[in-house]
Design a protein around this motif. Sequence first.
Motif, PDB file in Angstrom:
ATOM      1  N   MET A   1       0.840  -1.174   0.000  1.00  0.00           N
ATOM      2  CA  MET A   1       0.000   0.000   0.000  1.00  0.00           C
ATOM      3  C   MET A   1       0.888   1.240   0.000  1.00  0.00           C
ATOM      4  O   MET A   1       1.789   1.379   0.803  1.00  0.00           O
ATOM      5  N   GLN A   2       0.608   2.111  -0.881  1.00  0.00           N
ATOM      6  CA  GLN A   2       1.428   3.299  -1.080  1.00  0.00           C
ATOM      7  C   GLN A   2       0.862   4.448  -0.238  1.00  0.00           C
ATOM      8  O   GLN A   2      -0.292   4.817  -0.363  1.00  0.00           O
ATOM      9  N   PHE A   3       1.687   5.033   0.657  1.00  0.00           N
ATOM     10  CA  PHE A   3       1.236   6.127   1.511  1.00  0.00           C
ATOM     11  C   PHE A   3       1.089   7.423   0.727  1.00  0.00           C
ATOM     12  O   PHE A   3       0.102   8.112   0.833  1.00  0.00           O
ATOM     13  N   ILE A   4       2.094   7.752  -0.076  1.00  0.00           N
ATOM     14  CA  ILE A   4       2.054   8.967  -0.885  1.00  0.00           C
ATOM     15  C   ILE A   4       1.930   8.551  -2.349  1.00  0.00           C
ATOM     16  O   ILE A   4       2.861   7.997  -2.907  1.00  0.00           O
ATOM     17  N   PRO A   5       0.779   8.819  -2.950  1.00  0.00           N
ATOM     18  CA  PRO A   5       0.590   8.423  -4.346  1.00  0.00           C
ATOM     19  C   PRO A   5       1.558   9.146  -5.284  1.00  0.00           C
ATOM     20  O   PRO A   5       1.939  10.284  -5.047  1.00  0.00           O
ATOM     21  N   ALA A   6       1.911   8.457  -6.352  1.00  0.00           N
ATOM     22  CA  ALA A   6       2.797   9.046  -7.354  1.00  0.00           C
ATOM     23  C   ALA A   6       2.064  10.148  -8.108  1.00  0.00           C
ATOM     24  O   ALA A   6       0.842  10.128  -8.242  1.00  0.00           O
ATOM     25  N   ASN A   8       2.173  10.749 -11.268  1.00  0.00           N
ATOM     26  CA  ASN A   8       1.664  10.322 -12.566  1.00  0.00           C
ATOM     27  C   ASN A   8       0.390   9.472 -12.489  1.00  0.00           C
ATOM     28  O   ASN A   8      -0.156   9.107 -13.516  1.00  0.00           O
ATOM     29  N   ASP A   9      -0.099   9.147 -11.289  1.00  0.00           N
ATOM     30  CA  ASP A   9      -1.342   8.373 -11.214  1.00  0.00           C
ATOM     31  C   ASP A   9      -2.583   9.267 -11.156  1.00  0.00           C
ATOM     32  O   ASP A   9      -3.700   8.771 -11.076  1.00  0.00           O
ATOM     33  N   GLY A  10      -2.400  10.572 -11.199  1.00  0.00           N
ATOM     34  CA  GLY A  10      -3.522  11.508 -11.226  1.00  0.00           C
ATOM     35  C   GLY A  10      -4.085  11.866  -9.866  1.00  0.00           C
ATOM     36  O   GLY A  10      -4.966  12.721  -9.767  1.00  0.00           O
ATOM     37  N   PHE A  11      -3.604  11.237  -8.805  1.00  0.00           N
ATOM     38  CA  PHE A  11      -4.118  11.494  -7.458  1.00  0.00           C
ATOM     39  C   PHE A  11      -4.043  12.977  -7.094  1.00  0.00           C
ATOM     40  O   PHE A  11      -4.958  13.528  -6.515  1.00  0.00           O
ATOM     41  N   TRP A  12      -2.945  13.623  -7.418  1.00  0.00           N
ATOM     42  CA  TRP A  12      -2.693  15.005  -7.018  1.00  0.00           C
ATOM     43  C   TRP A  12      -3.225  16.025  -8.027  1.00  0.00           C
ATOM     44  O   TRP A  12      -2.947  17.210  -7.897  1.00  0.00           O
ATOM     45  N   LEU A  13      -4.006  15.612  -8.997  1.00  0.00           N
ATOM     46  CA  LEU A  13      -4.420  16.507 -10.079  1.00  0.00           C
ATOM     47  C   LEU A  13      -5.888  16.930 -10.030  1.00  0.00           C
ATOM     48  O   LEU A  13      -6.372  17.554 -10.962  1.00  0.00           O
ATOM     49  N   CYS A  14      -6.599  16.615  -8.970  1.00  0.00           N
ATOM     50  CA  CYS A  14      -8.024  16.919  -8.883  1.00  0.00           C
ATOM     51  C   CYS A  14      -8.246  18.383  -8.487  1.00  0.00           C
ATOM     52  O   CYS A  14      -7.951  18.787  -7.355  1.00  0.00           O
ATOM     53  N   LYS A  15      -8.746  19.171  -9.424  1.00  0.00           N
ATOM     54  CA  LYS A  15      -8.964  20.605  -9.167  1.00  0.00           C
ATOM     55  C   LYS A  15     -10.002  20.836  -8.074  1.00  0.00           C
ATOM     56  O   LYS A  15      -9.851  21.743  -7.250  1.00  0.00           O
ATOM     57  N   HIS A  16     -11.043  20.024  -8.067  1.00  0.00           N
ATOM     58  CA  HIS A  16     -12.089  20.167  -7.044  1.00  0.00           C
ATOM     59  C   HIS A  16     -11.529  19.932  -5.641  1.00  0.00           C
ATOM     60  O   HIS A  16     -11.828  20.679  -4.710  1.00  0.00           O
TER      61      HIS A  16
END
Length: 148
Positions: A1-6, A8-16
Amino acid sequence: MQFIPAINDGFWLCKHTWKRSRLNTFWCLLGCSIGDFGTIFTFQMIEHSWSVWMVMTLAIMNGLLTSIALETIILSKQMAIKLAFKTAIGMSFISMIAMEFAMNLTDVLLTGGAVLTWWVIPFMLLAGFATPLPYNYWRLKKYGIACH
């Protein structure tokens, strides 16, 4: 299980989620700043023998208390006061602690002490806002948990 998402997986790209995180962080910053700045200003206006670190510790504690109080008031419009208080403490306490330390460390590094001046306040606020923002985003995105 990854604590901090990469990235490039889009996790950090959600504008909302970023928008909601910024709003949550703003409310936390407002609450923390009231107690923190009020304490530092009071100690600037009175004669005292407290060390810088004693003043900063009290400022941090007061900042945490005022932030919890403000968040409880905001949340009480949506839920019972007891649940609002538990929510305010449980969901954003790590964020508030990080915010307070960032603000006070910035003050000490830039002024050499517990000193509020017009030029240091924007830097303190910026540090206090930027420090917990990624955590607030991560918590909101991963768990769907927001304070407000």
